[in-house]
Design a protein around this motif. Structure first.
Motif, short mmCIF file in Angstrom:
data_model
loop_
_atom_site.label_atom_id
_atom_site.label_comp_id
_atom_site.label_asym_id
_atom_site.label_seq_id
_atom_site.Cartn_x
_atom_site.Cartn_y
_atom_site.Cartn_z
N ARG A 75 12.47 4.52 37.04
CA ARG A 75 12.01 4.75 35.67
C ARG A 75 12.97 5.65 34.90
NH1 ARG A 75 9.53 1.60 38.12
NH2 ARG A 75 11.24 0.48 37.12
N VAL A 76 13.63 6.58 35.58
CA VAL A 76 14.68 7.38 34.93
C VAL A 76 15.78 6.46 34.43
CG1 VAL A 76 16.51 9.08 35.32
CG2 VAL A 76 14.21 9.51 36.19
N ALA A 77 16.18 5.51 35.27
CA ALA A 77 17.23 4.57 34.86
C ALA A 77 16.80 3.78 33.64
CB ALA A 77 17.57 3.64 36.02
N ASP A 78 15.55 3.32 33.61
CA ASP A 78 15.05 2.59 32.45
C ASP A 78 15.18 3.44 31.18
OD1 ASP A 78 14.31 0.63 34.25
OD2 ASP A 78 12.18 1.12 34.21
N ARG A 79 14.78 4.71 31.30
CA ARG A 79 14.81 5.61 30.15
C ARG A 79 16.23 5.89 29.69
NH1 ARG A 79 11.81 6.55 26.07
NH2 ARG A 79 13.78 6.32 25.01
N CYS A 80 17.13 6.14 30.66
CA CYS A 80 18.52 6.45 30.31
C CYS A 80 19.21 5.24 29.68
CB CYS A 80 19.28 6.92 31.54
SG CYS A 80 18.79 8.56 32.12
N HIS A 81 18.87 4.06 30.17
CA HIS A 81 19.41 2.84 29.58
C HIS A 81 18.95 2.70 28.14
CE1 HIS A 81 18.83 -1.61 28.79
NE2 HIS A 81 20.14 -1.55 28.99
N LEU A 82 17.68 2.93 27.90
CA LEU A 82 17.15 2.82 26.55
C LEU A 82 17.77 3.88 25.64
CD1 LEU A 82 15.20 1.27 24.76
CD2 LEU A 82 13.38 2.81 25.51
N ASP A 83 17.95 5.10 26.17
CA ASP A 83 18.59 6.16 25.38
C ASP A 83 20.01 5.76 24.99
OD1 ASP A 83 16.35 7.73 25.56
OD2 ASP A 83 17.13 9.02 27.16
N ALA A 84 20.75 5.18 25.94
CA ALA A 84 22.13 4.79 25.67
C ALA A 84 22.19 3.70 24.60
CB ALA A 84 22.81 4.33 26.95
N VAL A 85 21.26 2.75 24.69
CA VAL A 85 21.22 1.67 23.70
C VAL A 85 20.88 2.23 22.32
CG1 VAL A 85 19.89 -0.34 22.97
CG2 VAL A 85 20.72 -0.19 25.32
N GLU A 86 19.84 3.03 22.23
CA GLU A 86 19.40 3.52 20.93
C GLU A 86 20.43 4.46 20.30
OE1 GLU A 86 15.52 5.05 21.98
OE2 GLU A 86 14.56 3.18 21.30
N ARG A 87 21.07 5.28 21.13
CA ARG A 87 22.10 6.18 20.60
C ARG A 87 23.32 5.38 20.15
NH1 ARG A 87 23.32 10.39 17.63
NH2 ARG A 87 25.03 11.68 18.46
N SER A 88 23.66 4.35 20.88
CA SER A 88 24.80 3.52 20.48
C SER A 88 24.53 2.81 19.16
CB SER A 88 25.11 2.49 21.58
OG SER A 88 25.52 3.14 22.77
N ILE A 89 23.31 2.34 18.97
CA ILE A 89 22.94 1.70 17.70
C ILE A 89 23.03 2.73 16.57
CG2 ILE A 89 21.02 0.70 16.42
CD1 ILE A 89 20.17 -0.68 19.00
N GLU A 90 22.55 3.93 16.83
CA GLU A 90 22.59 4.99 15.82
C GLU A 90 24.03 5.32 15.42
OE1 GLU A 90 21.52 9.76 15.60
OE2 GLU A 90 20.48 8.48 17.04
N LEU A 91 24.93 5.38 16.41
CA LEU A 91 26.33 5.72 16.14
C LEU A 91 27.12 4.53 15.62
CD1 LEU A 91 27.14 7.84 19.34
CD2 LEU A 91 26.76 8.70 17.01
N GLY A 92 26.65 3.32 15.90
CA GLY A 92 27.42 2.14 15.57
C GLY A 92 28.58 1.92 16.52
N ALA A 93 28.50 2.57 17.68
CA ALA A 93 29.55 2.48 18.70
C ALA A 93 28.96 2.90 20.04
CB ALA A 93 30.74 3.36 18.34
N ALA A 94 29.64 2.54 21.12
CA ALA A 94 29.15 2.90 22.45
C ALA A 94 29.03 4.42 22.57
CB ALA A 94 30.08 2.35 23.52
N ALA A 95 27.87 4.88 23.01
CA ALA A 95 27.59 6.32 23.14
C ALA A 95 28.05 6.80 24.51
CB ALA A 95 26.11 6.59 22.94
N GLY A 96 29.24 7.38 24.59
CA GLY A 96 29.85 7.75 25.86
C GLY A 96 29.01 8.66 26.73
N PRO A 97 28.53 9.81 26.23
CA PRO A 97 27.74 10.71 27.10
C PRO A 97 26.47 10.07 27.64
CG PRO A 97 28.51 11.86 25.14
CD PRO A 97 28.82 10.41 24.93
N GLU A 98 25.78 9.33 26.80
CA GLU A 98 24.54 8.68 27.26
C GLU A 98 24.84 7.59 28.29
OE1 GLU A 98 25.21 9.48 24.17
OE2 GLU A 98 23.55 10.80 23.59
N LEU A 99 25.92 6.85 28.10
CA LEU A 99 26.30 5.82 29.07
C LEU A 99 26.71 6.46 30.40
CD1 LEU A 99 28.29 3.41 26.74
CD2 LEU A 99 26.12 2.91 27.87
#
Length: 735
Positions: free
Chosen positions: A549-573
């Motif tokens: 479930r941590v992995a699910d959450r971190c994946h979702l965080d990386a996706v949402e942050r990347s959408i917010e930035l308009g680019a791949a979110a390095g720290p979250e990934l």
């Protein structure tokens, strides 16, 4: 208590007692007990335990009940044996009578997903577990390939063609079911000889306990050479094409009889035969009367070789393809067989019981079975609360089941669920909380040490992962991102579906699961000797539950942050990928949670380099792509949270996804999922290449500088649960 001259099963149960208890088993005495139902009585005095029973399985159940009730220890899949008891405590007379006549065990799939590479030591331990838990009717398919080889040889096919038809060793049960042929093979000749002997040994021991094994039967599936000269049709299962005979062709009955005769010659018979001529495939003729014709031909073939044959039929098709299997078709099928010649297994009764829908199968004797686990998933979850009610409801039906079964596709997972099912073969469970208290105390056998911590931990699990009321735990449901195929499919519409998936598997409060996990860690830290047994398994299983479930959450965080930035979110990934590395370290501490353990069992059967290559391919393929790397239908079906997969295969796939994320986000959304150079197509090709690399080279080396399982579990807990929780439970999931 009655006594006798020594029942025929006494030496067999005595051997079990020695393997389970150790030297303290010497003063155990056995006697016969009269009665029409399975029953036992035991008492112990002055260091001597006396057991009287109607049969060997009942005597074994008596021994297990004595160990649980008087010695405070149970015997599970992971219990370290022998128990090392120094004496047998006194016990007043105690009697027990089985609630049902039979305890059924296994699923054809189990023989691929758990035990394709077992040796006699593995099987001896498993048969002991079966006897202790009241299993009287085990499915037995080990060595059936030798039966098919003998039968098709008699029908004129040569050795090389038959072994090509049988295919790879890891896939044999699916061949026996008629799902595929000639895949991942050919079958080595050495495998035929060795497993013919192993199958006979397994059957001898099961019968020595008084069990009545269920042997495979003909399903209509034939080699193309035979189909070419007969009335036959082609059918497809998950992309695999096979030939099946029309029941009107005389060859159908002839081959069925030939296979049955060959089986009796090699393995004997107890007159019980399992065959599902449909499995997950629509019959080749849509006429509602056609299933009845298949049924009649199947039974005719069995009875031509064994007039006393009884056919055990898995009712799975009626659930899996319920739109096709109307009441008319099911009744036509069932009515074609006399009631006394068929036994129906209601395979997924804990979630989708069919016995009510089909009026207890129109008078056929039937088995109430619990399936739960598909493919061997390691992410724990079950609905324990509803289980006793489901069993009690079935037993109160106008035509109750004649047995209770465990029909999981793989064992060694969710032991609490399957122990609860097995207990109800003999004992009613009116109070689940009290049952769980006893389970927790007996599972670890600590004699009262850590009782409160263990009890609290298990009630925490009962309120979280094991409180899946109303949740459909099935292979077509989201199982978590770790074992999921990476994709950019969410880009055009945003991550709404990703959020829904993450919520769907989080039906509980994660902080309660974290507390249960920490209690188990604390016990392990104070009593590291327990790590070799069930506590080690439970630490790994609960760690997987939380970290998935941590992995699910971190994946979702990386996706949402990347959408917010308009680019791949390095720290979250980076944080997302670090979850894989950290979980892999913990899993590496427990052998059965490593891919290397699975593969080494497979390679132990290799007679030469060619067989080593074939067996390695089978072991790697089944747990990853299942079929071929360009056929996604069963990809990751048996995906598991194992060291070597989590930190290797799965992490590498998600690293490829992360590398291409920036490019995918900047593509025209209309082209994101199509076009030759689209990111999704590029990703699929890179994932296919990664799968092919794994099939050739296998997993990476195990992590180095590991602590023990307690240390690595604490490391995980501190990083992911001991700080601010990365999980958020959806508000609409409150109960």
């Amino acid at each position: 208590m009655s006594s006798g001259d020594g029942p025929a099963w006494a030496d067999t149960v005595r051997g079990l007692a020695r393997r389970v208890i150790g030297p303290a088993a010497e003063p155990v005495r056995f006697a016969a007990r009269d009665g029409g139902e399975r029953a036992y009585a035991y008492e112990a005095a002055a260091g001597v335990l006396t057991i009287a029973a109607t049969d060997g399985v009942s005597a074994s159940v008596a021994l297990h009940h004595y160990l649980r009730e008087r010695c405070g220890v149970s015997v599970g899949w992971d219990t370290v044996l022998p128990l090392g008891l120094t004496a047998l405590p006194d016990a007043p007379p105690r009697e027990g009578t089985a609630r049902v006549g039979e305890g059924y065990y296994f699923n054809f799939c189990t023989f691929s997903y758990t035990m394709p590479y077992w040796d006699w030591a593995d099987w001896e331990r498993e048969i002991d577990w079966m006897a202790l838990h009241g299993i009287t009717m085990p499915l037995a398919v080990t060595g059936h390939e030798a039966v098919l080889h003998a039968a098709y040889s008699a029908l004129g096919l040569d050795d090389e063609r038959i072994r090509a038809f049988l295919g790879g060793p890891g896939y044999l049960p699916f061949q026996f079911m008629g799902c595929l042929d000639g895949f991942a093979g050919p079958l080595p000749a050495s495998w035929l000889d060795g497993h013919r002997e192993l199958g006979a040994r397994v059957l001898d021991r099961e019968r020595a306990f008084g069990m009545t094994p269920v042997l495979p039967a003909f399903t209509g599936h034939v080699p193309p050479e035979l189909a070419a000269t007969a009335r036959a049709g082609r059918r497809t299962w998950q992309g695999f094409e096979t030939w099946v005979l029309d029941p009107a062709d005389p060859l159908y009955e002839r081959i069925g009889a030939e296979i049955t005769r060959a089986q009796i010659e090699l393995f004997g018979t107890d007159h019980l035969y399992a065959a599902d001529p449909f499995i997950e495939m629509i019959p080749i003729d849509a006429d509602p009367a056609f299933p009845g014709a298949v049924a009649a031909a199947t039974l005719a073939g069995l009875q031509a070789a064994d007039p006393d044959a009884v056919w055990l039929m898995q009712a799975w098709p009626f659930s899996y393809q319920r739109d096709f299997w109307t009441e008319e078709r099911v009744n036509a099928f069932l009515d074609a067989i006399p009631d006394e010649r068929m036994l129906v297994a209601d395979l997924w009764a804990e979630y989708d019981p069919l016995w009510g829908r089909f009026r207890e199968f129109s008078g056929k004797p039937w088995l109430w079975c619990a399936l739960l686990n598909f493919g061997g998933r390691t992410d724990p979850g079950a609905d324990l609360r509803s289980l006793p009610t489901g069993v009690d409801g079935a037993l109160a039906a106008p035509s109750p089941p004649v047995g209770i079964g465990l029909s999981m596709e793989a064992t060694r997972n969710n032991p609490v669920f399957f122990e609860l099912v097995a207990d109800q073969i003999w004992t009613e469970v009116p109070d689940l909380d009290a049952w769980l208290d006893a389970f927790a105390a007996q599972r670890y056998g600590t004699g009262g040490r850590w009782a409160e911590e263990l009890r609290a931990a298990w009630h925490g699990l009962l309120g979280t992962v094991y409180d899946a009321r109303g949740v459909r735990i099935a292979p077509d449901q989201f199982k978590g991102v770790i074992t999921a195929a990476p994709s950019y499919a969410w880009i055009p519409d945003g991550p709404a579906e990703l959020r829904a998936d993450a919520a769907r598997v989080l039906w509980y409060r994660p902080e309660a699961l974290a507390r249960a996990w920490e209690r188990l860690i604390e016990v392990a830290e104070h009593d590291r000797d327990l790590l070799a047994g069930p506590l080690g398994h439970d630490l790994a299983e609960v760690g997987v539950a939380y970290m998935a479930r941590v992995a699910d959450r971190c994946h979702l965080d990386a996706v949402e942050r990347s959408i917010e930035l308009g680019a791949a979110a390095g720290p979250e990934l980076d944080r997302f990928l670090r979850v894989f590395d950290d979980l892999d370290r913990m899993l590496a501490c427990r052998p059965e949670y490593t891919f290397q353990h699975w593969e080494s069992k497979a390679l132990a059967h290799a007679a030469d380099a060619a067989e080593r290559e074939l067996l390695a391919d089978n072991a790697r393929r089944m747990i990853t792509v299942w079929g071929t790397s360009d056929n996604p239908l069963l990809d990751d079906y048996a995906g598991r949270h194992w060291s070597g997969l989590v930190g290797g295969y799965y992490r590498d796939r998600w690293a490829l996804w992360a590398t291409g994320l920036d490019q995918a986000l900047h593509r025209d959304p209309g082209r994101a999922l199509s076009g030759r150079d689209a990111p999704e197509a590029e990703l699929r090709e890179r994932l296919r290449e990664r799968a092919e690399l794994f099939l050739r080279e296998g997993p990476p080396p195990a992590p180095r500088d590991l602590g023990d399982l307690a240390t690595e579990s604490r490391r995980l807990f501190t990083a992911y649960a001991g700080q601010t929780s990365p999980l958020a439970r959806p508000a609409d999931h409150d109960r």
